[in-house]
Design a protein around this motif. Structure first.
Motif, PDB file in Angstrom:
ATOM      1  N   ASP A 186       0.815  -1.214   0.000  1.00 40.94           N
ATOM      2  CA  ASP A 186       0.000   0.000   0.000  1.00 40.94           C
ATOM      3  C   ASP A 186       0.853   1.271   0.000  1.00 40.94           C
ATOM      4  OD1 ASP A 186      -0.580   0.768   3.413  1.00 40.94           O
ATOM      5  OD2 ASP A 186       0.632  -0.900   2.700  1.00 40.94           O
ATOM      6  N   SER A 187       2.148   1.130   0.240  1.00 44.14           N
ATOM      7  CA  SER A 187       3.027   2.305   0.263  1.00 44.14           C
ATOM      8  C   SER A 187       3.611   2.566  -1.134  1.00 44.14           C
ATOM      9  CB  SER A 187       4.168   2.096   1.258  1.00 44.14           C
ATOM     10  OG  SER A 187       5.246   2.960   0.966  1.00 44.14           O
ATOM     11  N   VAL A 188       3.378   3.764  -1.632  1.00 42.92           N
ATOM     12  CA  VAL A 188       3.866   4.097  -2.965  1.00 42.92           C
ATOM     13  C   VAL A 188       5.397   4.127  -3.005  1.00 42.92           C
ATOM     14  CG1 VAL A 188       3.704   6.611  -2.610  1.00 42.92           C
ATOM     15  CG2 VAL A 188       3.591   5.687  -4.923  1.00 42.92           C
ATOM     16  N   ILE A 189       6.014   4.501  -1.872  1.00 42.08           N
ATOM     17  CA  ILE A 189       7.477   4.530  -1.817  1.00 42.08           C
ATOM     18  C   ILE A 189       8.044   3.114  -1.875  1.00 42.08           C
ATOM     19  CG2 ILE A 189       9.427   4.984  -0.254  1.00 42.08           C
ATOM     20  CD1 ILE A 189       6.712   7.355   0.057  1.00 42.08           C
ATOM     21  N   ASP A 190       7.424   2.223  -1.115  1.00 41.52           N
ATOM     22  CA  ASP A 190       7.904   0.845  -1.109  1.00 41.52           C
ATOM     23  C   ASP A 190       7.660   0.159  -2.453  1.00 41.52           C
ATOM     24  OD1 ASP A 190       7.174   0.229   2.415  1.00 41.52           O
ATOM     25  OD2 ASP A 190       8.933   1.045   1.406  1.00 41.52           O
ATOM     26  N   PRO A 237      13.372  -2.027   5.475  1.00 40.48           N
ATOM     27  CA  PRO A 237      13.325  -1.798   4.039  1.00 40.48           C
ATOM     28  C   PRO A 237      14.159  -2.819   3.285  1.00 40.48           C
ATOM     29  CG  PRO A 237      14.760  -0.183   5.081  1.00 40.48           C
ATOM     30  CD  PRO A 237      14.161  -1.003   6.180  1.00 40.48           C
ATOM     31  N   ARG A 268      12.132  -0.992  -8.559  1.00 41.70           N
ATOM     32  CA  ARG A 268      13.504  -0.698  -8.985  1.00 41.70           C
ATOM     33  C   ARG A 268      14.412  -1.894  -8.709  1.00 41.70           C
ATOM     34  NH1 ARG A 268      17.419  -0.863 -10.744  1.00 41.70           N
ATOM     35  NH2 ARG A 268      19.260   0.477 -10.682  1.00 41.70           N
ATOM     36  N   LYS A 273       7.776   1.691  -5.322  1.00 41.74           N
ATOM     37  CA  LYS A 273       8.802   2.225  -6.215  1.00 41.74           C
ATOM     38  C   LYS A 273      10.150   1.548  -5.961  1.00 41.74           C
ATOM     39  CE  LYS A 273      11.124   6.439  -7.771  1.00 41.74           C
ATOM     40  NZ  LYS A 273      10.834   6.563  -9.207  1.00 41.74           N
ATOM     41  N   LEU A 274      10.443   1.351  -4.690  1.00 46.39           N
ATOM     42  CA  LEU A 274      11.702   0.714  -4.314  1.00 46.39           C
ATOM     43  C   LEU A 274      11.742  -0.727  -4.796  1.00 46.39           C
ATOM     44  CD1 LEU A 274      14.371   0.897  -2.747  1.00 46.39           C
ATOM     45  CD2 LEU A 274      13.113   0.419  -0.658  1.00 46.39           C
TER      46      LEU A 274
END
Lengths: 150, 232
Positions: free
Chosen positions: B33-37, B156, B43, B39-40
């Motif tokens: 649900d986390s957009v940052i996670d 992370p 990548r 993206k990570l």
């Protein structure tokens, strides 16, 4: 000569960010993911973090204004925010998030408000420092060009 | 030697002639649900030459896998989805396989554990599921592993975590390669030779690495289990 000086400046800023505990090892991980195919990865993900987390912060702000406080909701929101902060290596911000969650579990509203204010300070400070860092890094350009003979 | 080369040539020709279902890219369904996670994770996985599909909830993951009817979903959809982007086309329409599911544990609505159980009780049960969490809770970890999760990764996520997943990348591609050889329309005599060649190619490159990683992941798991015992 100028280029080399700029690169030294950028390196110095980064060094101090780590020294002063603003960033942790996760930030280095992000840098390792930056390459020719993803040349702006770090700045992109940090920008995304500040954009996405502002929503969480205003949510937390509103939830902290309620009476009585909904500690479960506060904890859930902060869990999300802490996760994002951790993913970009925001060490000090993450520490305040941890403190906040401890206050939530202790049902300590005053403690929550205090640590939230402190977290916002760290969050804003880090933002400014990273903005400067990225700006200088962009100006310095790729490391190779600094050493190319004219 | 010549015999082997001819067969190898035949295999190449045959593979070219057969319509390939997709490029032989390892396909990961990433649920967070986390957009940052997201993206990570994207990548990290793209860096390992994987195809990645990201969704922001367990519900969307099930929809993508074709495990939820749209009709059913309108009555029970969660209102907690924060994504404003349109969901990806369901797999069946794309005609693509999913080789690995990586899901966050803590999500609004359906948790990663709920998703794991749904997947394991479905036609996708053989797809490995990896669960990720920012919290190191031994009971949670063992619950997920016992529920059928292949791995439990702490966030992370880092590049080194991908090493743990490498064995799944190879295993799955090997399986699909073998299946292609078996399903090929050449005579059975050739079948055996070609299977041996494709196995040999994969094994020679990766068998020692795979063993090391399997040993490592077993160690990780037992370390985690031991941690759990210590806490209890």
């Amino acid at each position: 000569m100028d280029k080399i000086h700029s690169h030294r400046q950028v390196a110095a800023i980064k060094h101090s960010l780590f020294d002063q505990g603003y960033l942790d090892e996760q930030f280095i991980q992000l840098e390792e993911l930056q390459d020719d195919a993803n040349p702006n990865f770090v700045e992109e993900i940090v920008t995304l973090y500040y954009r996405d987390s502002s929503r969480l912060i205003s949510n937390l702000d509103h939830t902290l204004e309620r009476n009585p406080l909904d500690f479960n909701k506060l904890d859930t929101l902060m869990h999300q925010f802490k996760g994002s902060s951790s993913s970009i290596g925001a060490k000090r911000v993450k520490a305040e998030c941890t403190l906040f969650r401890e206050y939530c579990r202790a049902r300590n509203g005053e403690g929550c408000r205090r640590s939230f204010q402190q977290m916002k300070k760290e969050y804003a400070t880090l933002r400014k420092k990273l903005e400067t860092y990225f700006q200088l890094a962009r100006q310095a350009g790729p490391l190779e060009t600094a050493y190319r003979p004219k | 030697m010549e015999f082997v080369d001819t067969r190898k040539l035949q295999l190449q020709q045959q593979l070219q002639q057969q319509p390939q279902p997709q490029e032989q890219h390892f396909h990961v369904l990433a649920v967070d649900d986390s957009v940052i996670d997201r993206k990570l994770l994207e990548r990290l996985l793209r860096g390992s030459s994987c195809k990645v599909t990201c969704v922001d909830s367990g519900d969307k993951a099930l929809k993508y896998l074709g495990l939820v009817d749209d009709l059913h979903d309108t009555t029970s959809s969660t209102s907690l989805d924060s994504s404003s982007s349109p969901p990806p086309q369901p797999l069946q329409e794309e005609g693509m396989k999913v080789n690995l599911i990586m899901t966050d544990y803590c999500m609004p609505g359906m948790s990663g554990y709920d998703l794991l159980k749904r997947v394991k009780g479905s036609s996708w049960k053989d797809v490995p599921v990896v669960i990720m969490s920012s919290e190191n809770v031994p009971s949670r970890i063992s619950m997920c592993l016992e529920g059928g999760a292949e791995e439990f990764l702490l966030k992370p996520l880092q590049l080194s975590d991908l090493d743990k997943l490498q064995s799944y990348f190879v295993k799955s591609l090997e399986n699909s390669c073998e299946k292609e050889s078996v399903n090929s329309s050449i005579d059975s005599e050739n079948d055996n030779v070609i299977i041996n060649i494709s196995n040999h190619n994969h094994n020679s490159n990766s068998v020692s690495k795979r063993k090391a990683i399997s040993a490592e992941s077993h160690q990780e798991r037992s370390r985690t289990k031991m941690k759990e015992l210590a806490v209890v």
